[in-house]
Design an enzyme around this catalytic site. Sequence first.
Site, PDB file in Angstrom:
ATOM      1  CB  CYS A 135      -5.642   8.009  -2.234  1.00 21.96           C
ATOM      2  SG  CYS A 135      -4.630   9.114  -3.240  1.00 21.96           S
ATOM      3  CG  ASP A 204       0.807  12.104   1.233  1.00 19.36           C
ATOM      4  OD1 ASP A 204      -0.262  11.477   1.245  1.00 19.36           O
ATOM      5  OD2 ASP A 204       1.432  12.386   0.191  1.00 19.36           O
TER       6      ASP A 204
HETATM    7  C1  RUB Z   1      -1.326  10.422  -2.652  1.00 13.81           C
HETATM    8  C2  RUB Z   1      -1.648   9.856  -1.304  1.00 13.81           C
HETATM    9  C3  RUB Z   1      -1.087   8.493  -0.985  1.00 13.81           C
HETATM   10  C4  RUB Z   1       0.252   8.672  -0.244  1.00 13.81           C
HETATM   11  C5  RUB Z   1       0.998   7.373  -0.102  1.00 13.81           C
HETATM   12  O1  RUB Z   1      -1.728  11.762  -2.796  1.00 13.81           O
HETATM   13  O2  RUB Z   1      -2.249  10.481  -0.471  1.00 13.81           O
HETATM   14  O3  RUB Z   1      -1.952   7.792  -0.150  1.00 13.81           O
HETATM   15  O4  RUB Z   1       1.075   9.584  -0.946  1.00 13.81           O
HETATM   16  O5  RUB Z   1       1.333   6.887  -1.370  1.00 13.81           O
HETATM   17  P1  RUB Z   1      -1.446  12.511  -4.189  1.00 13.81           P
HETATM   18  P2  RUB Z   1       2.583   5.915  -1.597  1.00 13.81           P
HETATM   19  O6  RUB Z   1      -2.070  11.716  -5.266  1.00 13.81           O
HETATM   20  O7  RUB Z   1      -2.077  13.865  -3.994  1.00 13.81           O
HETATM   21  O8  RUB Z   1       0.057  12.618  -4.345  1.00 13.81           O
HETATM   22  O9  RUB Z   1       2.366   4.740  -0.695  1.00 13.81           O
HETATM   23  O10 RUB Z   1       2.514   5.566  -3.050  1.00 13.81           O
HETATM   24  O11 RUB Z   1       3.822   6.675  -1.252  1.00 13.81           O
END
Ligand code: RUB
Length: 331
Positions: A135, A204
Amino acid sequence: MVKIKCPIEVLQIANDIKTMKIRGAGRIARAAAKALKIAAEKYEGPDDVEVFIAYIDHAAKILLETRPTAVSLPNAIMYVITRLRRKRPINMAEAKALVAKLSNEFIKYSLTATEEIGIIGSRRILSGDVVLTHCNSTAALSVIIHAHKQGKDIKVYATETRPKFQGHITVRTLLSEGIDVTLIPDSAVRYIMKKVNKVIVGADTVAANGAVVNKIGTSNIALAAHEARVRVFVAAETYKFSPATVIGELVEIEERDPREIVDEKYLKENPNVTVRNPAFDITPPEYIDAIITEEGLIPPQAAYLILIEKFGWIIQDYFISKYPSRGEDEE
Ligand code: RUB
């Protein structure tokens, strides 16, 4: 009580979160904090602090309804609202200034935490490491980028991350930093794992037992890593830890529109096919070697300690609301 309309700018931020124009748990949290600040600035209701607080609560509710899984969103909102209530501002000027101050404070904390995670996590990356990420996580990328800036020679595999292809954002960011990156389909993870020696993903939500909720596919990656004896690191700021899980609440997994997977025509032509689009999954603590937080690198089993340290009073409030006798002072 009078209901004051939510400003268009706040509704726009809420819509951007819902439609994933603003995405990623950290970004969502910062956008929500910013939205509350805008709401405070744009307040045009009566000169009554109670009405103002009800109005901020209303804006918070709209923001909370956007996406259900990342706890960073309610935690950011709670950061502002609980402090606003506790401080009991005596006039409107004070109330508005307080929301702005708390919002700025949260945003600054969040950005600093991501940096600190990068510094702490990068100590676990060695020259020659081959890292797999999934991701698009700012926290996970912070670790990789810090390691690269320290002159360590690293190679990264980034998954496409279907159906929304956040992996392409990851690839662009890594390339702009001059990091060697290869894009792979999600289904190639187990095949590629032979060449990988560390997995770094974001989160998340982290539950009280150390389970990590992250983009769908994360648990498959952790399982493949476990089988191949590859270490799995999760980069997560402490506002991604969920206080509600201490009282047994489950984390809601977002199910998104099937049209992110197949088009309208397919759905019409195949009325008997059910298409599901879960956006997140849960990786049990047994498959995670460490969680990198701004408070240090912890085993997933220490999540409860982080929760008590950072959200102890909120957890206490949960208990008091369920068992009022707990709030009574001892003789
Ligand atoms: C994003 C996702 C990321 C976490 C952490 O999912 O799963 O791995 O949110 O991201 P989506 P960060 O694209 O559905 O929002 O470290 O940037 O907070």
